[in-house]
Design a protein around this motif. Structure first.
Motif, mmCIF file in Angstrom:
data_model
loop_
_atom_site.group_PDB
_atom_site.id
_atom_site.type_symbol
_atom_site.label_atom_id
_atom_site.label_comp_id
_atom_site.label_asym_id
_atom_site.label_seq_id
_atom_site.Cartn_x
_atom_site.Cartn_y
_atom_site.Cartn_z
ATOM 1 N N THR A 166 16.705 19.975 -7.180
ATOM 2 C CA THR A 166 17.958 19.700 -7.633
ATOM 3 C C THR A 166 17.918 18.480 -8.699
ATOM 4 O O THR A 166 16.888 17.940 -8.615
ATOM 5 N N PHE A 167 18.827 18.142 -9.263
ATOM 6 C CA PHE A 167 18.727 17.004 -10.288
ATOM 7 C C PHE A 167 19.996 16.039 -9.863
ATOM 8 O O PHE A 167 21.247 16.582 -9.974
ATOM 9 N N GLU A 168 19.703 14.885 -9.476
ATOM 10 C CA GLU A 168 20.618 13.970 -8.908
ATOM 11 C C GLU A 168 20.864 12.700 -9.922
ATOM 12 O O GLU A 168 19.844 11.805 -10.213
ATOM 13 N N ILE A 169 21.855 12.284 -10.497
ATOM 14 C CA ILE A 169 22.153 11.112 -11.237
ATOM 15 C C ILE A 169 22.656 10.288 -10.662
ATOM 16 O O ILE A 169 23.695 9.911 -9.822
ATOM 17 N N ASP B 190 12.350 18.816 -1.305
ATOM 18 C CA ASP B 190 12.328 18.443 -0.124
ATOM 19 C C ASP B 190 10.982 18.841 0.493
ATOM 20 O O ASP B 190 10.729 19.972 0.992
ATOM 21 N N ALA B 191 9.884 17.956 0.394
ATOM 22 C CA ALA B 191 8.590 18.438 0.612
ATOM 23 C C ALA B 191 8.347 18.737 2.269
ATOM 24 O O ALA B 191 7.745 19.402 2.714
ATOM 25 N N SER B 192 9.208 17.851 2.977
ATOM 26 C CA SER B 192 9.291 18.138 4.551
ATOM 27 C C SER B 192 9.825 19.604 4.843
ATOM 28 O O SER B 192 8.982 20.067 5.666
ATOM 29 N N PHE C 202 11.193 11.302 -10.024
ATOM 30 C CA PHE C 202 10.956 12.704 -9.067
ATOM 31 C C PHE C 202 10.913 12.298 -7.633
ATOM 32 O O PHE C 202 10.259 11.099 -7.604
ATOM 33 N N ASP C 203 11.443 12.885 -6.468
ATOM 34 C CA ASP C 203 11.448 12.443 -5.430
ATOM 35 C C ASP C 203 11.038 13.581 -4.328
ATOM 36 O O ASP C 203 11.856 14.527 -4.711
ATOM 37 N N ASP C 204 10.212 13.441 -3.434
ATOM 38 C CA ASP C 204 9.867 14.477 -2.589
ATOM 39 C C ASP C 204 10.796 14.386 -1.074
ATOM 40 O O ASP C 204 10.448 15.173 -0.370
ATOM 41 N N SER C 205 11.425 13.030 -1.014
ATOM 42 C CA SER C 205 12.287 13.006 0.062
ATOM 43 C C SER C 205 13.582 12.377 -0.273
ATOM 44 O O SER C 205 14.390 12.596 -1.114
ATOM 45 N N ASP C 206 13.893 11.189 0.575
ATOM 46 C CA ASP C 206 15.201 10.520 0.149
ATOM 47 C C ASP C 206 14.848 8.949 -0.341
ATOM 48 O O ASP C 206 15.541 8.058 -0.317
ATOM 49 N N SER D 210 2.417 13.197 2.474
ATOM 50 C CA SER D 210 2.949 12.260 3.672
ATOM 51 C C SER D 210 4.187 13.185 4.228
ATOM 52 O O SER D 210 4.412 13.378 5.274
ATOM 53 N N SER D 211 5.080 13.539 3.102
ATOM 54 C CA SER D 211 6.242 14.336 3.681
ATOM 55 C C SER D 211 5.960 15.689 3.812
ATOM 56 O O SER D 211 6.785 16.186 4.907
ATOM 57 N N LEU D 212 5.172 16.395 3.458
ATOM 58 C CA LEU D 212 4.854 17.733 3.770
ATOM 59 C C LEU D 212 4.225 17.721 5.201
ATOM 60 O O LEU D 212 4.600 18.581 6.001
#
Length: 339
Positions: free
Chosen positions: A322-325, A291-293, A272-276, A75-77
């Motif tokens: 990226t890796f976000e804590i 960022d799949a978009s 894991f996150d493909d967007s926000d 969907s993001s793609l």
């Protein structure tokens, strides 16, 4: 060049039936359609270029395009692809190659019959050879979310192995040793990368791999929830879980709430996150991010340039995750003090 009437005579059907088969219209049974397409191929029939819509590209799948086990990535793609195409006033159609391509139909003829000039391809472990065959056939195409050694295959993807390792190392530094992995059961390069990053982090830190902590799941909310229920009912449950897909991450967090497992006090979660999506969960989850978009946007822009003849530059792009804590990881609980 052979005409529609010639094909009709060869296939033993009416001109109207040939027209419907060549234009992929309904009311033609599969056997008849295949016979018409085979006759057209043998006679060297080429559909008139004036009938091919030149401002349409395809997002093509090896099989069904809509499946829950594809997860949220597609969907993001698609959002990114539409953004890239709209800027050039191009349209998109979605194709199921396995369903619609005749057994002996070459790829160039198939996409020409479908009225598209270029293709964005989704690839899985069992369809990589098909992607290479499409590229070898000279069809303007780009694969998203996979990478190839074959120089004729254009692709754009992200490398998530390094940040998956970094995510697990983060958990190990916090003191976790019982770290589970919830991984999408559909095998592709992305998920192989994440599994390898997980295994590498354990090995480098001297943490023994426990097969009971590796869960293959459907990358949706039910899959994530079921993984948590299974893992937390083990005799020696994990103190942390790394999910390789966003919806499974959300499902796992929901299951924790239902089971009165506090995140991160009782159980740390990395997703894991493909967007926000991570920022819209409660609490916001620590994640490896892509960022799949953007992948879709860049693939669409490149394909339009190639179809128009504006550029013959190949696209072989590997982006970095990226890796976000955020707020779902902490030190492990003292054994016996959960809740």
């Amino acid at each position: 060049m052979a005409s529609v009437r010639d094909i009709a005579a060869r296939a033993g059907v009416s001109v109207a039936t040939v027209s419907r088969a060549l234009n992929d219209l309904p009311n033609v049974n599969g056997e008849t359609r295949e016979r018409v397409l085979e006759a057209a191929r043998q006679m060297g029939y080429v559909k008139s270029s004036s009938t091919v819509v030149s401002d349409v590209v395809a997002l093509a799948y090896p099989g069904d395009a809509v499946r829950a086990d594809y997860g949220a990535f597609d969907s993001s793609l698609m959002f990114g692809i539409l953004r890239g195409l709209n800027a050039h006033r191009y349209d998109i159609t979605i194709l199921n190659i396995g369903r619609d391509r005749a057994p002996r139909e070459d790829y160039a003829s198939f996409f020409r019959r479908k009225g598209v000039k270029g293709v964005i391809l989704r690839s899985f472990e069992d369809s990589r050879e098909e992607c290479e065959a499409i590229a070898e056939a000279g069809v303007p195409s780009v694969v998203v979310a996979d990478r190839f050694e074959n120089p004729k295959v254009n692709f754009i993807c992200t490398e998530s192995r390094s940040d998956s390792r970094r995510a697990v190392e983060h958990l190990i530094r916090l003191g976790h040793r019982r770290i589970a992995l919830g991984v999408h059961y559909v095998h592709d390069t992305d998920h192989t990368d994440r599994c390898e990053g997980y295994r590498e982090a354990l090995e480098a830190s001297g943490v023994e791999f426990d097969p009971s902590l590796l869960v293959d799941l459907v990358a949706d909310m039910n899959g994530g929830a079921n993984a948590v229920r299974y893992l937390m009912n083990l005799r020696d449950p994990p103190t942390a879980i790394f999910f390789t897909d966003p919806m499974a991450t959300l499902g796992g967090m929901n299951a924790c709430r239902e089971m009165q497992i506090r995140v991160p006090q009782d159980l740390s979660i990395v997703g894991f996150d493909d967007s926000d999506l991570r920022h819209h969960a409660f609490p916001p989850f620590t994640a490896v991010c892509q960022d799949a978009s953007l992948l879709g946007y860049e693939a669409a822009r490149w394909l339009v340039r190639r179809v128009r003849g504006d550029s013959d530059e190949p696209l072989r792009s590997i982006r970095q995750t990226t890796f976000e804590i955020n707020q779902t990881t902490s030190t492990p609980p003292v054994r016996g003090e959960r809740g």
